[in-house]
Design an enzyme around this catalytic site. Structure first.
Site, PDB file in Angstrom:
ATOM      1  N   GLU A 140     -89.720  37.297  21.495  1.00 11.75           N
ATOM      2  CA  GLU A 140     -90.208  36.021  20.956  1.00 11.75           C
ATOM      3  C   GLU A 140     -91.465  36.220  20.111  1.00 11.75           C
ATOM      4  O   GLU A 140     -91.603  35.636  19.037  1.00 11.75           O
ATOM      5  CB  GLU A 140     -90.517  35.039  22.107  1.00 11.75           C
ATOM      6  CG  GLU A 140     -89.292  34.603  22.895  1.00 11.75           C
ATOM      7  CD  GLU A 140     -88.368  33.648  22.129  1.00 11.75           C
ATOM      8  OE1 GLU A 140     -88.696  33.302  20.987  1.00 11.75           O
ATOM      9  OE2 GLU A 140     -87.317  33.275  22.682  1.00 11.75           O
ATOM     10  N   ARG A 151     -91.433  35.529  16.080  1.00 10.98           N
ATOM     11  CA  ARG A 151     -92.223  34.372  15.649  1.00 10.98           C
ATOM     12  C   ARG A 151     -93.573  34.773  15.061  1.00 10.98           C
ATOM     13  O   ARG A 151     -93.963  34.294  13.998  1.00 10.98           O
ATOM     14  CB  ARG A 151     -92.476  33.414  16.825  1.00 10.98           C
ATOM     15  CG  ARG A 151     -91.203  32.809  17.394  1.00 10.98           C
ATOM     16  CD  ARG A 151     -91.503  31.773  18.472  1.00 10.98           C
ATOM     17  NE  ARG A 151     -90.311  31.518  19.281  1.00 10.98           N
ATOM     18  CZ  ARG A 151     -89.947  30.329  19.731  1.00 10.98           C
ATOM     19  NH1 ARG A 151     -90.672  29.270  19.473  1.00 10.98           N
ATOM     20  NH2 ARG A 151     -88.860  30.190  20.476  1.00 10.98           N
ATOM     21  N   ASP A 177     -76.398  36.822  20.456  1.00 11.49           N
ATOM     22  CA  ASP A 177     -76.324  36.411  19.051  1.00 11.49           C
ATOM     23  C   ASP A 177     -76.911  37.368  18.010  1.00 11.49           C
ATOM     24  O   ASP A 177     -76.197  37.931  17.170  1.00 11.49           O
ATOM     25  CB  ASP A 177     -76.950  35.016  18.870  1.00 11.49           C
ATOM     26  CG  ASP A 177     -78.333  34.856  19.531  1.00 11.49           C
ATOM     27  OD1 ASP A 177     -78.840  35.829  20.103  1.00 11.49           O
ATOM     28  OD2 ASP A 177     -78.889  33.743  19.453  1.00 11.49           O
ATOM     29  N   GLU A 197     -80.028  26.777  13.629  1.00 11.86           N
ATOM     30  CA  GLU A 197     -78.929  27.691  13.241  1.00 11.86           C
ATOM     31  C   GLU A 197     -77.939  27.085  12.251  1.00 11.86           C
ATOM     32  O   GLU A 197     -77.501  27.764  11.314  1.00 11.86           O
ATOM     33  CB  GLU A 197     -78.177  28.191  14.482  1.00 11.86           C
ATOM     34  CG  GLU A 197     -78.982  29.165  15.336  1.00 11.86           C
ATOM     35  CD  GLU A 197     -80.070  28.492  16.162  1.00 11.86           C
ATOM     36  OE1 GLU A 197     -79.979  27.268  16.376  1.00 11.86           O
ATOM     37  OE2 GLU A 197     -81.017  29.188  16.577  1.00 11.86           O
TER      38      GLU A 197
HETATM   39  C1  DMJ Z   1     -85.394  30.895  17.348  1.00  9.27           C
HETATM   40  O1  DMJ Z   1     -86.517  31.302  18.037  1.00  9.27           O
HETATM   41  C2  DMJ Z   1     -84.675  32.043  16.727  1.00  9.27           C
HETATM   42  O2  DMJ Z   1     -83.838  31.573  15.732  1.00  9.27           O
HETATM   43  C3  DMJ Z   1     -83.895  32.833  17.723  1.00  9.27           C
HETATM   44  O3  DMJ Z   1     -83.206  33.883  17.130  1.00  9.27           O
HETATM   45  C4  DMJ Z   1     -82.935  31.943  18.444  1.00  9.27           C
HETATM   46  N1  DMJ Z   1     -83.583  30.805  19.005  1.00  9.27           N
HETATM   47  C5  DMJ Z   1     -84.550  30.071  18.246  1.00  9.27           C
HETATM   48  C6  DMJ Z   1     -84.044  28.889  17.493  1.00  9.27           C
HETATM   49  O4  DMJ Z   1     -82.981  28.244  18.010  1.00  9.27           O
END
Ligand code: DMJ
Length: 586
Positions: free
Chosen positions: A219, A223, A351, A488
Site C-alpha cells: 500500500e 500510494r 489482481d 478500476e
Molecule cells: C487501489 O489502492 C489500487 O488500485 C489497488 O491496486 C487496488 N485497490 C485500490 C483501489 O480500488
C-alpha cells in the site's frame, strides 16, 4: 684462410652466426635435457601443462578484463538487458557465459541515498511537464469535485490519512498523510496550482517517515512511493525524489526473508519487517505489485538495491509452478512457495500480479521476455479456466477457482474491472488482437454491474447466474453491496477510450460520475456507501479513501480530455494507484 689441408675457404660462419648459435643452443638444451632425472623431467612437463591451461583461461573471451583474482560479477538484473529470455540467460550466466548485454545506469545525476549521503547517481528527470487545466465542461465538473473533496479534507483531516466526511473527522492508517500524497500528481495534472502547492509544502515540511508504526509494503509503495516518483517525473522537483529515497530505503528490510519474497509489513522507524499479524503468508498481488516503483527508484538514483530486490521476487515467482499461468493468492515469505489450495482470482490479492507482468514488460522497453510470456500464458489461462457466460443474457465475466483449482465460483470483485484496460494496453503494445474482444465484453459486463443498480453504482462483489433458465444475470449479497468509490472501471474506460477513440466510453464514465455526484457527494466531501441497491438507503460509510483523489477523479479527468493522449501510454506506464512511471529503453 687455409685449412689443415691447405685448401682455401671463405669463413662463411661469420654470416651464418645466428644459425650456428641456434644449433649450439639446441644442442646444449638437448644435452641439458638428457642430464635431467626422470622426476625432474616430469615436473617440467607439469609446469608447462599448467602454464598452457592458464593462458587459455586468461585469453578466453568470457573474461574481457583478463583478471584472475577478480570475483565473478554478481548477477545484477538491474543493469542487464535480456535478449533471449531470462531463463536461458540465468542458466548461461551460471555457466560463466555472457548472455546479457550490459547497460550500466548512467552516472550523471547526484541524489542523496537513504542515509543522507550525496553520493548516489542516477538518470536526470526528463524535464517538467506542463498542463493547462480543464478544457471542457465535463473536465471542469471533475475538477470541481476534486476541489470539493480537497476542501473537506483540508478543513477536517489535514495531514491525516483519510477524511471522514460525515462526522467531519479523520482516519489514520499509516499516519503518512495518504490523501495529500496520493493526490499530488492529480492536482498537478488538473492544473490546480494552489492545491498542488499546498500539498507540496506539506510534503516538504511535514512528511516524515520515521513513524514508529507498521505499514503495509504494497500500500505504501503504490500510494506514497508511486506518487512521489510520479510527481518527481512530472515536475522535475528533486525534493520529491529525496523523499522517495528515504521511504524506499526504510522499506528495504521487507526483502530480508529467507526466500527474498518480501514480508508484508515493516515499521518505518525501527525498520523491522514481518508477516501480517493474521497470517504467515503475504498476498501474491502485494509482493508482485511493487516492482514498477522500486525499479523506477533505482533508475532515478543509480542505487541498484531497490530494483535488485524486486527483480529477484519477479524471477522467483516466474519460476514457481502455476495453473495455466494463474497464481494462488497467498505466498510464504520464508519458504517462497505458494500456499497450496488457495484461491485463484483476478480480484482481491491476485489482481495486480497480472497487471504488473504486462507493465513491467513495457517499463523495461519490452526487453525482458518472461514478463510478456507469463502475461500471455496467464491471459490464456483466464480464457480457458475463468471466463464464463451468464444466463439469460450471456454476459461474459471472470470468475474464481477455489481449492487449488477444483471448484469454480461465479463471483467477480469490482477490482477485476481493471482487466479490460490492461488487456487493451497489451493489444496496443502488439499483443494478440483477440484480447481486445475479451476486453470489450468484460468492460460491458462491468458497466452492467453499475447500470443495473438503482444508484448506478457498482457493488464491491457481484455473483453471476450461469445455470440454464436463470431469470437474472447477476445478484448482489447484502454484505457485498458497498461501494468504496473505487477506480478500476473508470480506469479501464480511460485505457479503452485513449486506445480506440470510442466516445461511448466517455459517456459511460460521465453516467457514473453523475451517480457519484448524486449519492456519494456530501457537505464535506465524498463518502463511500454501504448499499448501492437502494437509493433511499445508501448507508454512507463516512470514509473518503485516498484513491478517490489519487485514482478515480484522475482517470475521469483524463477520460474526458479533448486530447485523449494527454498522458501518452507510449511514454508512461501507470502504476496500480494511477501514478506515472516513465518507460525506459531496457
Ligand atoms: C487501489 O489502492 C489500487 O488500485 C489497488 O491496486 C487496488 N485497490 C485500490 C483501489 O480500488
Amino acid at each position: 684462410m687455409l685449412d689443415g689441408l691447405g685448401r682455401d675457404y671463405v669463413k662463411l660462419n661469420v654470416t651464418n652466426e645466428p644459425e650456428s648459435r641456434k644449433q649450439w643452443t639446441r644442442r646444449s638444451l638437448w644435452r641439458w635435457w638428457n642430464q635431467l632425472s626422470r622426476f625432474q623431467r616430469s615436473m617440467l612437463y607439469l609446469v608447462l601443462f599448467a602454464a598452457c591451461l592458464g593462458a587459455v583461461y586468461f585469453l578466453h573471451p568470457g573474461r574481457p578484463d583478463g583478471s584472475l583474482d577478480e570475483p565473478r560479477e554478481p548477477l545484477q538484473l538491474t543493469t542487464l538487458v535480456d535478449k533471449e529470455g531470462a531463463d536461458t540467460a540465468l542458466k548461461e550466466h551460471a555457466q560463466g557465459g555472457k548472455p546479457f548485454i550490459e547497460k550500466p545506469i548512467q552516472p550523471v545525476f547526484p541524489v542523496a541515498d537513504g542515509d543522507g549521503n550525496q553520493n548516489q547517481v542516477g538518470s536526470p528527470p526528463r524535464g517538467a511537464v506542463k498542463f493547462s487545466g480543464p478544457t471542457n465542461d465535463r473536465q471542469k465538473a471533475v475538477v470541481a469535485a476534486f476541489k470539493h473533496a480537497w476542501r473537506g479534507y483540508k478543513k477536517f483531516a489535514w495531514g491525516h490519512d483519510h477524511l471522514r466526511p460525515i462526522t467531519a473527522s479523520y482516519h489514520n492508517w499509516f499516519s503518512l498523510g495518504l490523501t495529500i500524497v496520493d493526490a499530488l500528481d492529480t492536482s498537478y495534472i488538473m492544473g490546480l496550482s494552489e492545491e498542488f502547492s499546498e500539498a507540496k509544502d506539506w510534503v516538504e515540511k511535514s512528511l516524515h517517515f520515521d513513524v514508529s508504526k507498521d505499514v503495509n509494503l504494497f500500500e505504501v509503495t503504490i500510494r506514497v512511493l508511486g506518487s512521489l516518483l510520479s510527481t518527481y517525473h512530472l515536475t522535475a522537483d528533486k525534493m520529491f525524489l529525496d523523499k522517495a529515497v528515504d521511504l524506499g530505503t526504510r522499506l528495504l528490510p521487507c526483502f530480508q526473508s529467507e526466500s527474498g519474497v518480501p514480508f508484508s509489513d515493516v515499521n518505518l522507524a525501527t525498520r523491522k519487517a514481518h508477516s501480517p499479524k493474521w497470517s504467515p503468508d503475504s498476498s501474491t498481488s502485494e509482493v508482485t505489485t511493487i516492482q514498477l516503483e522500486f525499479r523506477d527508484l533505482s533508475r532515478c538514483t543509480g542505487d541498484p538495491r531497490f530494483e535488485d530486490s524486486v527483480s529477484k521476487v519477479s524471477l522467483h515467482v516466474h519460476n514457481l509452478p502455476k495453473t495455466e499461468g494463474l497464481v494462488p493468492i497467498f505466498i510464504n515469505a520464508n519458504t517462497g512457495q505458494f500456499r497450496m489450495y488457495s484461491t485463484i482470482t483476478l480480484g482481491a490479492r491476485g489482481d495486480s500480479y497480472y497487471e504488473y507482468l504486462l507493465k513491467q514488460w513495457l517499463q523495461t522497453g519490452r526487453t525482458v521476455d518472461y514478463f510478456r510470456d507469463d502475461y500471455l500464458e496467464a491471459i490464456a489461462g483466464v480464457q480457458k479456466l475463468l471466463v464464463r457466460r451468464t444466463n439469460p443474457n450471456k454476459y461474459l465475466f471472470v470468475g474464481e477457482l477455489l481449492a487449488g483449482g477444483r471448484d469454480f465460483k461465479p463471483k467477480m470483485d469490482h477490482l477485476t474491472c481493471y482487466l479490460p484496460g490492461t488487456l487493451a494496453l497489451g493489444v496496443h503494445s502488439g499483443l494478440p488482437k483477440s484480447h481486445m474482444r475479451l476486453a470489450e465484453e468484460l468492460l460491458f459486463t462491468c458497466y452492467q454491474t453499475y447500470a443495473q443498480q438503482p444508484t448506478f453504482l457498482a457493488p464491491e462483489i457481484t455473483y453471476f447466474n450461469i445455470q440454464e433458465g436463470a431469470k437474472t444475470d447477476f445478484y448482489v449479497k447484502t454484505n457485498d453491496a458497498h461501494n468504496l468509490l473505487r477506480p478500476e472501471f473508470v480506469e479501464s474506460l480511460w485505457y479503452m477510450y485513449q486506445l480506440t477513440g470510442n466516445r461511448t466510453y466517455q459517456q459511460w464514465g460521465w453516467n457514473i460520475f453523475q451517480a457519484f455526484e448524486k449519492y456519494a457527494k456530501v457537505t464535506n466531501g465524498y463518502t463511500s456507501l454501504g448499499n448501492v441497491r437502494n437509493t433511499l438507503n445508501t448507508r454512507p460509510r463516512d470514509m473518503m479513501e485516498s484513491f478517490f483523489l489519487g485514482e478515480t477523479l484522475k482517470y475521469l479527468y483524463l477520460l474526458f480530455s479533448d486530447d485523449r493522449h494527454l498522458i501518452s501510454l507510449d511514454d508512461y506506464v501507470v502504476n496500480s494507484e494511477a501514478h506515472l512511471m516513465p518507460i525506459y529503453d531496457t
